[in-house]
Scaffold this active site. Structure first.
Site, PDB file in Angstrom:
ATOM      1  N   ARG A 164     -16.290  10.069 -21.678  1.00  0.00           N
ATOM      2  CA  ARG A 164     -17.205  11.224 -21.694  1.00  0.00           C
ATOM      3  C   ARG A 164     -18.393  11.003 -22.646  1.00  0.00           C
ATOM      4  NH1 ARG A 164     -14.014  12.548 -18.157  1.00  0.00           N
ATOM      5  NH2 ARG A 164     -13.386  14.686 -17.647  1.00  0.00           N
ATOM      6  N   SER A 236     -13.411  21.325 -18.096  1.00  0.00           N
ATOM      7  CA  SER A 236     -12.684  21.136 -19.362  1.00  0.00           C
ATOM      8  C   SER A 236     -13.579  21.583 -20.513  1.00  0.00           C
ATOM      9  CB  SER A 236     -12.348  19.663 -19.581  1.00  0.00           C
ATOM     10  OG  SER A 236     -11.541  19.186 -18.545  1.00  0.00           O
ATOM     11  N   GLU A 332     -16.077  19.622 -25.124  1.00  0.00           N
ATOM     12  CA  GLU A 332     -16.679  18.747 -24.118  1.00  0.00           C
ATOM     13  C   GLU A 332     -17.986  19.420 -23.680  1.00  0.00           C
ATOM     14  OE1 GLU A 332     -15.914  17.340 -19.892  1.00  0.00           O
ATOM     15  OE2 GLU A 332     -17.556  17.168 -21.243  1.00  0.00           O
TER      16      GLU A 332
HETATM   17  N1  EPU Z   1      -0.825  19.736 -19.194  1.00  0.00           N
HETATM   18  C1  EPU Z   1      -0.059  20.718 -19.787  1.00  0.00           C
HETATM   19  N2  EPU Z   1      -0.170  21.986 -19.305  1.00  0.00           N
HETATM   20  C2  EPU Z   1      -0.963  22.305 -18.264  1.00  0.00           C
HETATM   21  C3  EPU Z   1      -1.765  21.312 -17.674  1.00  0.00           C
HETATM   22  C4  EPU Z   1      -1.674  20.030 -18.160  1.00  0.00           C
HETATM   23  O1  EPU Z   1       0.701  20.471 -20.712  1.00  0.00           O
HETATM   24  O2  EPU Z   1      -0.993  23.495 -17.886  1.00  0.00           O
HETATM   25  C5  EPU Z   1      -0.693  18.364 -19.707  1.00  0.00           C
HETATM   26  C6  EPU Z   1       0.283  17.552 -18.858  1.00  0.00           C
HETATM   27  O3  EPU Z   1       0.997  16.697 -19.728  1.00  0.00           O
HETATM   28  C7  EPU Z   1      -0.613  16.749 -17.973  1.00  0.00           C
HETATM   29  C8  EPU Z   1      -1.768  16.496 -18.900  1.00  0.00           C
HETATM   30  O4  EPU Z   1      -1.938  17.702 -19.643  1.00  0.00           O
HETATM   31  O5  EPU Z   1       0.002  15.561 -17.541  1.00  0.00           O
HETATM   32  C9  EPU Z   1      -3.062  16.106 -18.226  1.00  0.00           C
HETATM   33  O6  EPU Z   1      -3.450  17.154 -17.341  1.00  0.00           O
HETATM   34  P1  EPU Z   1      -4.459  16.853 -16.154  1.00  0.00           P
HETATM   35  O7  EPU Z   1      -3.995  15.677 -15.384  1.00  0.00           O
HETATM   36  O8  EPU Z   1      -4.685  18.121 -15.415  1.00  0.00           O
HETATM   37  O9  EPU Z   1      -5.789  16.367 -16.826  1.00  0.00           O
HETATM   38  P2  EPU Z   1      -6.544  16.670 -18.215  1.00  0.00           P
HETATM   39  O10 EPU Z   1      -6.321  15.530 -19.133  1.00  0.00           O
HETATM   40  O11 EPU Z   1      -6.150  18.010 -18.713  1.00  0.00           O
HETATM   41  C10 EPU Z   1      -8.722  15.425 -17.511  1.00  0.00           C
HETATM   42  C11 EPU Z   1     -10.185  15.692 -17.423  1.00  0.00           C
HETATM   43  C12 EPU Z   1     -10.506  16.534 -16.196  1.00  0.00           C
HETATM   44  C13 EPU Z   1     -10.027  15.779 -14.948  1.00  0.00           C
HETATM   45  C14 EPU Z   1      -8.513  15.539 -15.104  1.00  0.00           C
HETATM   46  C15 EPU Z   1      -7.941  14.706 -13.979  1.00  0.00           C
HETATM   47  C16 EPU Z   1     -11.004  15.695 -19.708  1.00  0.00           C
HETATM   48  C17 EPU Z   1     -11.576  16.490 -20.830  1.00  0.00           C
HETATM   49  N3  EPU Z   1     -10.652  16.382 -18.623  1.00  0.00           N
HETATM   50  O12 EPU Z   1      -8.063  16.673 -17.719  1.00  0.00           O
HETATM   51  O13 EPU Z   1     -11.914  16.676 -16.127  1.00  0.00           O
HETATM   52  O14 EPU Z   1     -10.282  16.516 -13.772  1.00  0.00           O
HETATM   53  O15 EPU Z   1      -8.269  14.788 -16.321  1.00  0.00           O
HETATM   54  O16 EPU Z   1      -8.279  13.373 -14.135  1.00  0.00           O
HETATM   55  O17 EPU Z   1     -10.880  14.472 -19.838  1.00  0.00           O
HETATM   56  C18 EPU Z   1     -13.755  18.074 -16.736  1.00  0.00           C
HETATM   57  O18 EPU Z   1     -14.145  17.151 -17.448  1.00  0.00           O
HETATM   58  O19 EPU Z   1     -14.383  19.157 -16.641  1.00  0.00           O
HETATM   59  C19 EPU Z   1     -12.491  17.936 -16.002  1.00  0.00           C
HETATM   60  C20 EPU Z   1     -11.959  18.934 -15.308  1.00  0.00           C
END
Ligand code: EPU
Length: 337
Positions: A164, A236, A332
């Protein structure tokens, strides 16, 4: 070019904040932009280049000049049997570019389907999702200096991409207007399945088509993330923190369920969503701002929220995560004042 005074920003920020800009300039091509800035450099004047406003939080009316790209066009610059090289105007809608490339059978950005915003901002922020970052496909970025209107090309190394992040958010922050982004895509590219949650959704696994990958990503996003048309939000709100392995290992002893991803030799990335959920914030509201019930990394405007209601909620979350885990979350989303 178009020039507006006291310009309403409601259509220019997906958080749905009702702010105005003192001046708003929109440029249809790089030549006009260079000529304008050559005569009226932005140095010394408060200014900011914005894209689709999908990663911004306007804290108040913007008492300066906002610049926006209306530079369009998707041009094939070169191709061979395996690859196609594209030059894309920074004002193109990101997801329209993805749809176009998937339609042509060009692989590389299909995992970035449905990300809101424009192409120029995608290259500045290094958007990423489901195991892909846009920098994987960027070859170079054309920009114009806001200080004197001179053009400059940044090759991929000069863009200094990381999670990012890019040179346009660091050393060159606020100094350039991105005009074109150059990408390389693979003809008939295979699906990228590093993200565990994606492969299970594909009808033919690793043999799925790019269109099937795009459909699966769109379904996943629609299930997890709020539609900005319905609930104002900027995706995010926080970045996933990258912490030293020592801290990660000591937390892992205390919280065996702590999810993590390796991030370089001595660091670990921890999902902010998990930290926020553990602090009890998932689905909670504070005034007109709330934490999205299906993905706590996203803060939403429940309707007519002020920017201060959103920053108040963000501040409470940061304080709780800091107190419980000793980890600082950083937004972010860009706060604009
Ligand atoms: N999780 C929880 N509770 C929840 C949801 C998620 O504990 O309700 C934990 C789980 O362990 C899960 C982990 O968070 O495995 C990761 O969740 P997720 O795969 O949904 O992804 P994220 O790390 O929360 C990032 C990006 C998103 C992107 C997703 C998918 C950032 C800041 N965000 O989110 O990007 O869509 O991965 O690759 O890196 C954005 O930048 O606006 C965005 C939505």
């Amino acid at each position: 070019m178009k020039e507006y005074e006291n310009y309403p920003l409601l259509p220019h920020n997906t958080f749905g904040i009702d702010a105005r800009a003192r001046r708003f300039l929109e440029f249809p091509d790089s030549g006009e932009l260079q000529a304008y800035l050559g005569n009226k450099p932005m140095a010394g004047e408060k200014h900011l280049v914005i894209g689709g406003g999908s990663n911004l939080l306007f804290l108040r009316d913007y008492d300066g000049t906002l610049l926006h790209s209306a530079i369009r066009g998707i041009e094939t610059e070169a191709e061979d049997e395996r690859r196609v090289f594209l030059k894309v105007g920074s004002g193109e809608i990101w997801d329209e570019l993805v749809a176009y490339c998937v339609g042509k059978g060009w692989g590389g950005i299909e995992n970035l389907s449905l990300i809101p915003g424009e192409v120029g901002a995608a290259a500045v922020q290094n958007i990423g999702a489901y195991g892909t970052e846009v920098c994987d496909c960027i070859t170079r970025v054309d920009a114009v200096s806001l200080a004197d209107g001179s053009p400059r090309t940044f090759n991929r190394e000069e863009c200094a991409y990381s999670y990012r992040d890019s040179i346009f958010k660091q050393a060159e922050r606020g100094k350039y207007f991105v005009t074109y982004v150059h990408l390389v895509l693979e003809k008939g590219g295979a699906p990228r399945l590093d993200y565990r949650g994606l492969s299970g959704l594909l009808p033919h696994g690793a043999a799925s088509t790019l269109a099937e990958v795009r459909d699966a990503v769109i379904a996943l996003r629609r299930e997890k993330l709020p539609d900005p048309e319905e609930w104002g939000n900027a995706g995010s709100f926080f970045m996933n923190p990258i912490v030293p392995d020592e801290l990660y290992l000591s937390l892992k002893q205390q919280y065996p369920g702590l999810p993590s991803y390796k991030a370089g030799a001595a660091h670990t990335k921890i999902p902010a969503a998990w930290l926020i959920e553990q602090c009890g914030w998932k689905g909670r509201a504070l005034g007109n701002a709330a934490v999205w019930e299906r993905q706590p990394l996203v803060l939403i405007n429940r309707g007519h929220a002020s920017a201060s209601e959103i920053t108040e909620l963000a501040g409470r979350i940061v304080a709780d995560v800091q107190a419980k885990f000793g980890i600082t979350l950083y937004p972010e989303v860009n706060y604009i004042s």
